[in-house]
Design a protein around this motif. Structure first.
Motif, PDB file in Angstrom:
ATOM      1  N   THR A 109       3.327  11.020   2.570  1.00  0.00           N
ATOM      2  CA  THR A 109       3.926   9.925   1.817  1.00  0.00           C
ATOM      3  C   THR A 109       4.348   8.838   2.794  1.00  0.00           C
ATOM      4  OG1 THR A 109       4.749  11.449   0.146  1.00  0.00           O
ATOM      5  CG2 THR A 109       5.783   9.279   0.243  1.00  0.00           C
TER       6      THR A 109
ATOM      7  N   GLY B 251       4.481   4.147   3.065  1.00  0.00           N
ATOM      8  CA  GLY B 251       4.126   2.876   2.436  1.00  0.00           C
ATOM      9  C   GLY B 251       3.994   1.787   3.487  1.00  0.00           C
TER      10      GLY B 251
ATOM     11  N   ASP C 287      -0.740  -2.443  -4.421  1.00  0.00           N
ATOM     12  CA  ASP C 287      -0.027  -3.358  -5.315  1.00  0.00           C
ATOM     13  C   ASP C 287       0.263  -2.709  -6.659  1.00  0.00           C
ATOM     14  OD1 ASP C 287       0.562  -5.627  -3.973  1.00  0.00           O
ATOM     15  OD2 ASP C 287      -1.365  -6.608  -4.385  1.00  0.00           O
TER      16      ASP C 287
ATOM     17  N   VAL D  50      -2.865   7.098  -4.204  1.00  0.00           N
ATOM     18  CA  VAL D  50      -2.849   5.932  -3.324  1.00  0.00           C
ATOM     19  C   VAL D  50      -2.800   4.733  -4.256  1.00  0.00           C
ATOM     20  CG1 VAL D  50      -4.136   4.605  -1.613  1.00  0.00           C
ATOM     21  CG2 VAL D  50      -4.235   7.106  -1.575  1.00  0.00           C
TER      22      VAL D  50
ATOM     23  N   LEU E 172       0.859  -1.188   0.000  1.00  0.00           N
ATOM     24  CA  LEU E 172       0.000   0.000   0.000  1.00  0.00           C
ATOM     25  C   LEU E 172       0.890   1.232   0.000  1.00  0.00           C
ATOM     26  CD1 LEU E 172      -2.950   1.097   0.278  1.00  0.00           C
ATOM     27  CD2 LEU E 172      -2.497   1.242   2.727  1.00  0.00           C
ATOM     28  N   ASP E 173       0.780   2.021  -1.049  1.00  0.00           N
ATOM     29  CA  ASP E 173       1.652   3.192  -1.166  1.00  0.00           C
ATOM     30  C   ASP E 173       0.854   4.472  -1.247  1.00  0.00           C
ATOM     31  OD1 ASP E 173       4.423   2.136  -1.350  1.00  0.00           O
ATOM     32  OD2 ASP E 173       3.489   0.956  -2.960  1.00  0.00           O
ATOM     33  N   VAL E 174       1.142   5.380  -0.313  1.00  0.00           N
ATOM     34  CA  VAL E 174       0.510   6.697  -0.323  1.00  0.00           C
ATOM     35  C   VAL E 174       1.594   7.683  -0.722  1.00  0.00           C
ATOM     36  CG1 VAL E 174      -0.634   8.437   1.084  1.00  0.00           C
ATOM     37  CG2 VAL E 174      -1.096   6.006   1.486  1.00  0.00           C
ATOM     38  N   ASN E 175       1.329   8.425  -1.783  1.00  0.00           N
ATOM     39  CA  ASN E 175       2.356   9.274  -2.340  1.00  0.00           C
ATOM     40  C   ASN E 175       1.882  10.713  -2.525  1.00  0.00           C
ATOM     41  OD1 ASN E 175       4.766  10.046  -3.573  1.00  0.00           O
ATOM     42  ND2 ASN E 175       4.954   8.010  -4.538  1.00  0.00           N
TER      43      ASN E 175
END
Lengths: 285, 278
Positions: free
Chosen positions: A25, A27, A65, A62, A2-5
């Motif tokens: 940001t 992860g 995967d 967001v 899960l990546d929040v950027n």
């Protein structure tokens, strides 16, 4: 996974713009249990709504995967703080847990299996045919948790789920969450305003600054895997971590960016520390 | 010890018992009140205050009603009235639900139609009688026009409120768990609006009965209203009263029926489930 950027969310209303989340940001790795903690009103709920795809961020992304989240993903479940409003009073406990599975078009036998397994996992196998309003608050939140688990999510998001239950129930539910996390090997993002809870539950605590929100600190919780309300909470390391997170939140409230000042352990410092004005004077005049 | 336990017996069930006993006492009081009313009605025409010619004593009116109730014509009239009422109410409810859900779930449409609704709604249905006669004559359709128009607004407004009352947390839950548009309508919007809808049906049912009788009185469509009008022109005061009492009984039955329906369909709702833990 899960990546929040660079997540940013501003609310627009009555000619005024409110920046709830400025630039977030972080992860989460597969199977991680991370707690998000921050001062009240720092946009934790906004962040969670953006992550769950219930709300569109103003900027930033967001990804789950590597796939961008632009609506609620099918392998993500949410547990809300207001269990009384999140459960449908016209359905029984079984009906509430089963409804999302019907929408997934799972065959009947599989649905029954999942409902039974998840109700058993939260200790409510006997309450399947009752209505949510016939249960206590803590039990209602267990139903909501069972519904989330039956959904077979890879990511479980929890928005201050225990803020409205009493202290003893809360301790039980915390242990329940750790147990379920291990048993079902999910990635869990747990939002709370309670520092003790964050340190006790998490493998990692992400500390948010006050609004407009950035990541203030990222603390790895190096407590033993097996946790216990008595021994863990009285361990010296627990007290240290608790103090560390507490200090970071105090710094956050005073508008002090980053862990650098305290010299303590931790991840990346706040993105724009020294030159940011204290929030106390920011809005005045 | 056991005696003490018995006398101190759990206070909660005792309190609940008293609370449950209350409706029984209320029913008794209600029956006593009705008996007193009948006695008064019986007594007043026997004094000089009111002539028995215009207000026959209760016993005579009830005897006339019993007499009429033995005739097929009476039950035919009751059947006509109930049929017109039920058909009108059913049409009004179906239309109100369909339109209410459609308009209620599109805020723009709701705002767009609000002013028109606010204009049409207060128009008294009886003002449409000449129009109904003009268009449909003394047909059943003219009765239906009045009944549908009057009860439609009662139901429609309630449905609009109901559809707008979706809890945001419940709505977010539905979306987070992948409920599609149809599933939301079926599992969230419909149950949320149901208590409102049933309130609308209860109000609408009463209004529909009033308009059914009115139409039969004034237009002369067959039914209890028409019978009252016939009895009036033949100067049979006891019969007029007897038929009026019959319409009253019908009204009570309608209200009781809708309330029973509400209790059945809304067992989960806080207004029905009563003292269950919250």
């Amino acid at each position: 996974m899960l990546d929040v950027n660079g997540l940013r969310k501003t609310y627009r209303g009555q000619g005024r713009e409110v920046e709830a989340v400025r630039d977030l940001t972080f992860g989460l790795g597969e199977g991680e249990l991370a707690c998000l903690v921050g001062p009240s009103g720092c946009g934790k709920t906004t962040l969670l709504k953006c992550v769950s795809g219930l709300m569109r961020p103003t900027a930033g992304t967001v990804a789950l995967d590597g796939r961008p989240v632009d609506g609620p993903p099918p392998d993500m479940a949410v547990v809300f703080q207001e269990y009384g409003r999140s459960l449908f009073p016209w359905l029984t406990v079984r009906g509430n847990v089963e409804l999302p599975l019907k929408e997934k078009r799972l065959p009947k036998a599989r649905r029954r299996e999942l409902v039974e397994e998840s109700l058993e996992a939260v200790g409510l196998a006997h309450a399947a045919s009752l209505h949510p309003w016939e249960l206590s608050g803590g039990m209602q939140q267990r139903v909501a948790i069972a519904r989330a688990i039956a959904y077979e999510p890879r990511v479980l998001l929890m928005d201050e789920p225990f803020a409205a239950v009493d202290a003893q129930t809360r301790a039980d539910l915390e242990d329940l969450i750790r147990g379920l996390w291990k048993r079902f090997s999910m990635t869990v993002l747990f939002v709370t305003h309670d520092i003790d809870e964050a340190v006790y539950l998490g493998e990692r605590v992400i500390v948010l600054s006050s609004s407009p929100t950035v990541v203030q600190d990222d603390v790895r919780v190096d407590l033993p895997e097996e946790r216990d309300q008595l021994t863990t909470r009285s361990a010296p390391r627990f007290a240290e971590l608790r103090a560390l997170v507490y200090r970071e939140i105090q710094n956050a409230k005073n508008g002090d960016g980053g862990a650098g000042r305290t010299g303590a352990a931790g991840g990346p410092a706040g993105t724009d520390g020294p030159d940011r004005e204290p929030t106390a004077t920011g809005g005045a005049r | 010890m056991s005696a003490a336990a018995d006398t101190a017996a759990p206070p909660a069930p005792a309190a609940a018992g008293r609370r449950r006993a209350l409706p029984g006492r209320d029913a008794l009081l209600g029956a006593a009140g009705a008996a007193a009313f009948l006695l008064l009605w019986e007594a007043v025409p026997r004094t000089t205050a009111v002539s028995a010619e215009f207000l026959p004593p209760a016993s005579r009116v009830l005897a006339t009603l019993a007499e009429r109730a033995a005739t097929a014509a009476f039950w035919g009239a009751v059947g006509d009235t109930v049929a017109a009422w039920a058909l009108g109410l059913a049409i009004a409810c179906a239309a109100a639900v369909a339109l209410g859900f459609a308009v209620g779930s599109v805020p723009v449409l709701r705002a767009y139609t609000a002013s028109t609704v606010e204009f049409l709604r207060p128009i008294p249905s009886v003002a449409l009688i000449p129009l109904a006669i003009l268009v449909y004559g003394t047909d059943l359709r003219s009765t239906l026009l009045l009944v549908v128009y009057a009860s439609f607004w009662q139901v429609y407004i309630q449905v609009l409120y109901g559809v707008a009352d979706i809890d945001p947390v419940a709505e977010q839950t539905a979306r987070a768990y992948g409920l599609g548009r149809w599933a939301c309508l079926r599992h969230l919007v419909w149950p949320t609006a149901l208590p409102y809808l049933l309130t609308g049906v209860r109000l609408g049912a009463a209004v529909a009965l009033i308009l059914t009788i009115t139409a039969q009185l004034t237009i002369g469509a067959p039914g209890l209203g028409q019978q009252i009008s016939v009895a009036q022109s033949s100067g049979a005061a006891p019969l007029v009263y007897a038929l009026i009492v019959a319409t009253g009984i019908l009204g009570v039955a309608v209200n009781a029926g809708v309330r029973a329906l509400e209790r059945r369909l809304l067992r989960w709702h806080s207004s029905v489930r009563g003292e269950a833990a919250v």
